[in-house]
Motif scaffolding. Structure first.
Motif, mmCIF file in Angstrom:
data_model
loop_
_atom_site.group_PDB
_atom_site.id
_atom_site.type_symbol
_atom_site.label_atom_id
_atom_site.label_comp_id
_atom_site.label_asym_id
_atom_site.label_seq_id
_atom_site.Cartn_x
_atom_site.Cartn_y
_atom_site.Cartn_z
ATOM 1 N N LEU A 123 -32.035 -21.549 31.508
ATOM 2 C CA LEU A 123 -30.659 -21.881 31.172
ATOM 3 C C LEU A 123 -29.715 -20.816 31.735
ATOM 4 O O LEU A 123 -30.155 -19.817 32.290
ATOM 5 C CB LEU A 123 -30.490 -21.992 29.657
ATOM 6 C CG LEU A 123 -31.370 -23.016 28.934
ATOM 7 C CD1 LEU A 123 -31.023 -23.040 27.446
ATOM 8 C CD2 LEU A 123 -31.231 -24.395 29.531
ATOM 9 N N HIS A 124 -28.415 -21.046 31.570
ATOM 10 C CA HIS A 124 -27.437 -20.058 31.990
ATOM 11 C C HIS A 124 -26.582 -19.669 30.792
ATOM 12 O O HIS A 124 -26.264 -20.492 29.940
ATOM 13 C CB HIS A 124 -26.547 -20.619 33.099
ATOM 14 C CG HIS A 124 -27.191 -20.591 34.451
ATOM 15 N ND1 HIS A 124 -26.550 -20.155 35.583
ATOM 16 C CD2 HIS A 124 -28.433 -20.928 34.855
ATOM 17 C CE1 HIS A 124 -27.351 -20.239 36.632
ATOM 18 N NE2 HIS A 124 -28.507 -20.722 36.207
ATOM 19 N N ALA A 125 -26.212 -18.385 30.756
ATOM 20 C CA ALA A 125 -25.367 -17.864 29.695
ATOM 21 C C ALA A 125 -24.260 -17.025 30.316
ATOM 22 O O ALA A 125 -24.252 -16.791 31.530
ATOM 23 C CB ALA A 125 -26.181 -17.037 28.707
ATOM 24 N N ALA A 126 -23.347 -16.566 29.473
ATOM 25 C CA ALA A 126 -22.264 -15.717 29.958
ATOM 26 C C ALA A 126 -21.864 -14.732 28.871
ATOM 27 O O ALA A 126 -21.924 -15.039 27.682
ATOM 28 C CB ALA A 126 -21.060 -16.567 30.365
ATOM 29 N N ASP A 127 -21.480 -13.533 29.301
ATOM 30 C CA ASP A 127 -20.806 -12.585 28.426
ATOM 31 C C ASP A 127 -19.310 -12.808 28.642
ATOM 32 O O ASP A 127 -18.845 -12.851 29.782
ATOM 33 C CB ASP A 127 -21.191 -11.150 28.772
ATOM 34 C CG ASP A 127 -22.679 -10.880 28.546
ATOM 35 O OD1 ASP A 127 -23.301 -11.646 27.790
ATOM 36 O OD2 ASP A 127 -23.196 -9.913 29.125
ATOM 37 N N ILE A 128 -18.571 -12.965 27.562
ATOM 38 C CA ILE A 128 -17.172 -13.374 27.671
ATOM 39 C C ILE A 128 -16.272 -12.361 26.971
ATOM 40 O O ILE A 128 -16.518 -11.974 25.825
ATOM 41 C CB ILE A 128 -16.967 -14.776 27.059
ATOM 42 C CG1 ILE A 128 -17.903 -15.785 27.742
ATOM 43 C CG2 ILE A 128 -15.508 -15.214 27.203
ATOM 44 C CD1 ILE A 128 -17.799 -17.200 27.199
ATOM 45 N N THR A 129 -15.228 -11.949 27.679
ATOM 46 C CA THR A 129 -14.238 -11.026 27.134
ATOM 47 C C THR A 129 -12.922 -11.769 26.900
ATOM 48 O O THR A 129 -12.464 -12.524 27.767
ATOM 49 C CB THR A 129 -13.997 -9.853 28.096
ATOM 50 O OG1 THR A 129 -15.240 -9.175 28.343
ATOM 51 C CG2 THR A 129 -13.002 -8.861 27.506
ATOM 52 N N PHE A 130 -12.356 -11.557 25.724
ATOM 53 C CA PHE A 130 -11.065 -12.149 25.370
ATOM 54 C C PHE A 130 -10.044 -11.020 25.268
ATOM 55 O O PHE A 130 -10.168 -10.134 24.425
ATOM 56 C CB PHE A 130 -11.161 -12.900 24.041
ATOM 57 C CG PHE A 130 -12.176 -14.005 24.037
ATOM 58 C CD1 PHE A 130 -11.809 -15.304 24.365
ATOM 59 C CD2 PHE A 130 -13.507 -13.755 23.723
ATOM 60 C CE1 PHE A 130 -12.739 -16.328 24.370
ATOM 61 C CE2 PHE A 130 -14.452 -14.772 23.726
ATOM 62 C CZ PHE A 130 -14.071 -16.059 24.050
ATOM 63 N N THR A 131 -9.049 -11.054 26.140
ATOM 64 C CA THR A 131 -8.034 -10.001 26.172
ATOM 65 C C THR A 131 -6.654 -10.627 25.977
ATOM 66 O O THR A 131 -6.089 -11.226 26.896
ATOM 67 C CB THR A 131 -8.078 -9.230 27.503
ATOM 68 O OG1 THR A 131 -9.408 -8.768 27.754
ATOM 69 C CG2 THR A 131 -7.116 -8.051 27.471
ATOM 70 N N GLY A 132 -6.143 -10.522 24.765
ATOM 71 C CA GLY A 132 -4.827 -11.078 24.474
ATOM 72 C C GLY A 132 -4.733 -12.568 24.729
ATOM 73 O O GLY A 132 -3.710 -13.063 25.213
#
Length: 380
Positions: free
Chosen positions: A205-214
């Motif tokens: 499978l594929h995954a992602a690390d996700i950053t939320f900035t404002g």
């Protein structure tokens, strides 16, 4: 309890098995892994055409009003075929949040896209130090006018690379491990301030690390109560655990079948190794482990409709314990009976074992759930 399938459920099983038999042999799966996001848009479209993406949704929302048994049937079939497409992330989890906590406006806005296959979802929940605790949240959501501003990081977001909509847990008040003060938000994956780092996981499978900035979202992005969404999160995650139990049964069933076929044809000392009594005993023990897992998967499916949240969670945790024990045994025995070839990328059996290993560690491993059901108060 009567576990016989109804006529409609048998037809569903035949339909999904037939579709995957035609579209999802091992060679086809290897091709799908190379597509963007690691799964096939064409196969996803076929699942939509057969109505499989709309099964759990109410008829008034455009679905078929199916229940947990139908989801179990589909997930078991997806497991047998080693399907890569984001059914769990989109239909079970994304759809689960909308079914259990979404407003009429949210359902109208998002459910049709799930049913027709045009939109996929991802659940952004895991944080750097949260382990399996759903209430361990440091990502924040702060009020700005009538909307919210989200800041934080989420890790190992399955289907995070391809998802159109992210379902994000964020703290609206309180400290990191408080069980209150947690909200759930619908965030467009292409929203300003969202950064995704994608990668394949060991099971294909594929995954992602996700950053939320404002990241700014409106008031209509909130699912349920923004200060008390933990019960909703726990309910949806229990649905996901139940679905994973069913997928694991499908994987184990196919692992056993593949292994038995192999030992019937693999020869040593001039005879098929399946004639050796010790290996027959191993195969018999694998069969018992699969049937134990199947029984607990059915139990979890029935328990998913319990009105008492504690009893529901306790039953599903118990099922996850048995599934974890069975999948480890079946997976390891499958590899050992295949010998060295079982460790190669060309051998299908190794891919089954990898997926089983990932399931064991998703939403709580065996030790975590064993601790939950063994604590004095019954659940932690």
């Amino acid at each position: 309890m009567d576990f016989d399938l109804s006529e409609e459920q048998r037809l569903l099983k035949e339909s999904v098995d037939g579709l995957l038999t035609d579209s999802y042999d091992f060679d086809a799966r290897k091709k799908y892994m190379k597509e963007k996001g690691g799964w096939s848009k064409a196969v996803w479209g076929k699942l939509a055409e057969q109505g499989l993406l709309g099964l759990p949704f109410a008829e008034k929302d455009g679905g078929f009003g199916a229940g947990g048994v139908e989801t179990m049937i589909v997930m078991e079939a997806l497991g047998k075929a080693l399907v890569l497409e984001p059914y769990l992330a989109t239909v079970v989890i994304g759809g689960g949040f909308l079914r259990h906590g979404g407003s009429d406006a949210q359902k109208a806005a998002y459910v049709p896209g799930i049913i027709d296959g045009s939109k996929t979802f991802a659940f952004a929940q895991i944080e750097k130090n949260s382990r399996y605790d759903l209430h361990d949240v440091t990502t924040t959501a702060k009020k700005k006018g009538s909307g919210w501003v989200i800041d934080g990081e989420k890790f190992v977001v399955i289907n995070g690379e391809n998802a159109d909509i992210l379902i994000v847990t964020a703290r609206t008040r309180g400290d990191r491990r408080d069980k209150s003060g947690i909200g759930v938000f619908l965030v467009p994956a292409d929203a300003k301030g969202v950064t995704r780092k994608s990668y394949p996981t060991q099971d294909g499978l594929h995954a992602a690390d996700i950053t939320f900035t404002g990241v700014e979202v409106g008031a209509d992005a909130v699912i349920g109560n923004p200060e008390d969404a933990l019960p909703l999160i726990e309910r949806v995650v229990d649905d996901a655990r139940t679905a994973l139990c069913a997928e694991a049964v499908g994987l184990m069933d196919e692992s056993l079948k593949t292994t038995v076929e192999y030992i019937k044809t693999r020869k040593q000392f001039g005879v098929a190794i399946g004639t050796f009594q010790s290996l027959q005993h191993r195969a018999s023990d694998m069969f018992v482990a699969v049937e134990q897992a199947r029984s607990m998967s059915m139990f979890a499916t029935m328990a998913s409709d319990f009105d008492d949240a504690r009893e529901r969670a306790k039953a599903i945790a118990a099922a996850k314990v048995q599934i974890g024990k069975s999948l480890k045994f079946v997976g390891q025995q499958s590899i050992q009976l295949h010998g060295g070839i079982g460790m190669t990328m060309e051998a299908k059996i190794g891919h089954y074992f990898k997926r089983l290993t990932m399931i064991e560690n998703t939403f709580g491993d065996t030790d975590y759930h064993l601790r939950r059901v063994s604590e004095s108060d019954g659940l932690v």
